[in-house]
Design an enzyme around this catalytic site. Structure first.
Site, mmCIF file in Angstrom:
data_model
loop_
_atom_site.group_PDB
_atom_site.id
_atom_site.type_symbol
_atom_site.label_atom_id
_atom_site.label_comp_id
_atom_site.label_asym_id
_atom_site.label_seq_id
_atom_site.Cartn_x
_atom_site.Cartn_y
_atom_site.Cartn_z
ATOM 1 N N ARG A 171 48.976 -25.291 -21.655
ATOM 2 C CA ARG A 171 48.536 -24.675 -20.565
ATOM 3 C C ARG A 171 48.883 -25.501 -19.366
ATOM 4 N NH1 ARG A 171 45.941 -20.176 -23.130
ATOM 5 N NH2 ARG A 171 44.540 -19.184 -21.986
ATOM 6 N N ARG A 180 36.614 -8.626 -24.672
ATOM 7 C CA ARG A 180 36.282 -10.202 -24.709
ATOM 8 C C ARG A 180 35.032 -10.406 -23.683
ATOM 9 N NH1 ARG A 180 42.194 -12.911 -24.606
ATOM 10 N NH2 ARG A 180 40.991 -14.222 -23.415
ATOM 11 N N ARG A 212 40.341 -17.696 -14.272
ATOM 12 C CA ARG A 212 41.433 -17.957 -15.299
ATOM 13 C C ARG A 212 42.898 -17.602 -14.611
ATOM 14 N NH1 ARG A 212 39.805 -13.380 -19.288
ATOM 15 N NH2 ARG A 212 42.034 -13.790 -20.443
ATOM 16 N N LYS A 270 51.173 -11.459 -23.475
ATOM 17 C CA LYS A 270 51.486 -12.348 -24.360
ATOM 18 C C LYS A 270 51.346 -12.046 -25.911
ATOM 19 C CE LYS A 270 49.564 -15.636 -22.529
ATOM 20 N NZ LYS A 270 48.829 -15.129 -21.405
ATOM 21 N N ARG A 307 41.488 -4.424 -21.449
ATOM 22 C CA ARG A 307 41.992 -4.839 -22.725
ATOM 23 C C ARG A 307 40.608 -4.618 -23.769
ATOM 24 N NH1 ARG A 307 44.506 -10.621 -23.094
ATOM 25 N NH2 ARG A 307 42.840 -11.198 -21.874
HETATM 26 P P1 ADP Z 1 47.742 -11.716 -22.865
HETATM 27 O O1 ADP Z 1 48.061 -12.130 -24.431
HETATM 28 O O2 ADP Z 1 49.013 -12.239 -22.096
HETATM 29 O O3 ADP Z 1 46.610 -12.266 -22.174
HETATM 30 P P2 ADP Z 1 47.831 -9.146 -24.070
HETATM 31 O O4 ADP Z 1 48.891 -9.011 -24.579
HETATM 32 O O5 ADP Z 1 46.508 -9.211 -24.578
HETATM 33 O O6 ADP Z 1 47.956 -10.081 -22.958
HETATM 34 O O7 ADP Z 1 47.562 -8.070 -23.080
HETATM 35 C C1 ADP Z 1 46.546 -7.527 -21.882
HETATM 36 C C2 ADP Z 1 46.265 -6.155 -21.826
HETATM 37 O O8 ADP Z 1 47.706 -5.494 -21.134
HETATM 38 C C3 ADP Z 1 46.135 -5.515 -23.166
HETATM 39 O O9 ADP Z 1 45.044 -4.670 -23.175
HETATM 40 C C4 ADP Z 1 47.398 -4.811 -23.407
HETATM 41 O O10 ADP Z 1 47.351 -3.583 -24.332
HETATM 42 C C5 ADP Z 1 48.066 -4.401 -21.941
HETATM 43 N N1 ADP Z 1 49.439 -4.548 -21.899
HETATM 44 C C6 ADP Z 1 50.228 -5.680 -22.449
HETATM 45 N N2 ADP Z 1 51.558 -5.352 -22.173
HETATM 46 C C7 ADP Z 1 51.535 -4.392 -21.290
HETATM 47 C C8 ADP Z 1 52.660 -3.657 -20.606
HETATM 48 N N3 ADP Z 1 53.934 -4.066 -20.682
HETATM 49 N N4 ADP Z 1 52.469 -2.747 -19.667
HETATM 50 C C9 ADP Z 1 50.846 -2.378 -19.791
HETATM 51 N N5 ADP Z 1 49.798 -2.748 -20.290
HETATM 52 C C10 ADP Z 1 50.346 -3.769 -21.313
HETATM 53 P P1 AMP Z 2 43.734 -16.574 -24.273
HETATM 54 O O1 AMP Z 2 43.342 -16.053 -25.280
HETATM 55 O O2 AMP Z 2 45.040 -17.539 -24.350
HETATM 56 O O3 AMP Z 2 43.546 -16.088 -23.003
HETATM 57 O O4 AMP Z 2 42.611 -18.018 -24.023
HETATM 58 C C1 AMP Z 2 41.206 -17.589 -23.823
HETATM 59 C C2 AMP Z 2 40.530 -18.979 -23.334
HETATM 60 O O5 AMP Z 2 40.483 -19.980 -24.363
HETATM 61 C C3 AMP Z 2 41.291 -19.633 -22.061
HETATM 62 O O6 AMP Z 2 40.619 -18.956 -20.990
HETATM 63 C C4 AMP Z 2 40.567 -21.098 -22.436
HETATM 64 O O7 AMP Z 2 39.116 -21.112 -21.974
HETATM 65 C C5 AMP Z 2 40.649 -21.531 -23.942
HETATM 66 N N1 AMP Z 2 42.044 -21.859 -24.239
HETATM 67 C C6 AMP Z 2 43.030 -20.981 -24.934
HETATM 68 N N2 AMP Z 2 44.167 -21.840 -25.008
HETATM 69 C C7 AMP Z 2 43.756 -23.151 -24.293
HETATM 70 C C8 AMP Z 2 44.649 -24.077 -24.132
HETATM 71 N N3 AMP Z 2 45.923 -24.475 -24.452
HETATM 72 N N4 AMP Z 2 44.056 -25.202 -23.297
HETATM 73 C C9 AMP Z 2 42.806 -25.020 -22.780
HETATM 74 N N5 AMP Z 2 41.900 -23.922 -23.198
HETATM 75 C C10 AMP Z 2 42.435 -23.019 -23.679
#
Ligand code: ADP
Ligand code: AMP
Length: 214
Positions: free
Chosen positions: A88, A160, A171, A13, A127
């Site tokens: 969420r 992170r 999660r 995302k 990541r």
């Molecule tokens: P989200 O925001 O949904 O948690 P991220 O965009 O941070 O996910 O992506 C999670 C990890 O996967 C990051 O390290 C990113 O670089 C990698 N990633 C994102 N899209 C892809 C893809 N299409 N193929 C492989 N790795 C990906």
């Molecule tokens: P994310 O960066 O989207 O992976 O979110 C990291 C963490 O932030 C999650 O695991 C939750 O602890 C908190 N968080 C983010 N968005 C929300 C939401 N919409 N509702 C509740 N917790 C959230």
């Protein structure tokens, strides 16, 4: 244009949102990024949110709803926005509908990124995030040009604190418990666009653009 991007942790995302907002000239509203920024600043809300985030649990609905409401009313949101990580669950989705209605706004589409469960642990644990600009990299799938350094701004990359296997599994469990009702909620409104996220990052972007412009 106002969009929402959803999918499990690690679906891509943030990666897609970063490119999409640049292309469309809209604002990226990521609740996870907002909490991480509050933690960095050491605010009371940030410290409280950290307790939930480190365990991979959701921050209470009233906290996140209040934060999003405040953000949507900022003047730059009139350019259009991409919500990432919110809602969420269905309670948050209903609250979002309410706040959009009050502001005279609506959603144009909900981008749902679909990735098989078994890929998500390696995506999240590998990541790396930039401390300065928040850009996301991966130790195998999106390597920075110089290890540990952000390609965009030269900032330091870090892992992170909730990208460890225990928090990630929690999660994913929470995501899966809430996903079907949320997906059903937006499908019923005719807004849902399912995108195959198990492809090359650029191909995922192509598919998103094709679908939102269709
Ligand atoms: P989200 O925001 O949904 O948690 P991220 O965009 O941070 O996910 O992506 C999670 C990890 O996967 C990051 O390290 C990113 O670089 C990698 N990633 C994102 N899209 C892809 C893809 N299409 N193929 C492989 N790795 C990906
Ligand atoms: P994310 O960066 O989207 O992976 O979110 C990291 C963490 O932030 C999650 O695991 C939750 O602890 C908190 N968080 C983010 N968005 C929300 C939401 N919409 N509702 C509740 N917790 C959230």
């Amino acid at each position: 244009m106002n969009f929402l991007i959803m999918g499990p942790p690690g679906a891509g995302k943030g990666t897609q949102a970063e490119a999409l907002v640049k292309k469309l000239g809209i604002v990226h509203i990521s609740t996870g990024d907002m909490f991480r920024s509050a933690i960095k600043k050491g605010t009371e809300m940030g410290l409280k949110a950290k307790e939930y985030m480190d365990k991979g649990e959701l921050v209470p609905d009233y906290v996140v709803v209040g934060m999003v409401k405040e953000r949507i009313y900022q003047p730059d949101s009139v350019r259009g926005f991409l919500l990432d990580g919110f809602p969420r669950n269905v309670v948050q989705a209903e609250e979002l509908d309410e706040m959009l209605k009050e502001a005279g706004l609506s959603l144009n589409a909900v981008i749902n990124i679909v990735v098989p469960h078994e890929k998500l642990v390696e995506r999240t644990t590998g990541r790396r995030i930039c401390r300065s600009c928040g850009a996301s990299f991966h130790i195998m799938f999106k390597k920075p040009q110089t290890e540990g350094i952000c390609d965009n701004c030269g900032g330091e990359l870090y892992q992170r604190s909730d990208d460890n296997e225990t928090a990630v599994n929690n999660r994913l469990y929470i995501y899966e418990a809430n996903a079907n009702p949320l997906i059903g909620y937006y499908r019923a409104k005719g807004l849902l666009l399912n995108i195959d996220g198990d492809q090359d990052i650029n191909k995922v972007m192509e598919d998103i653009l094709k679908n939102i412009c269709a």
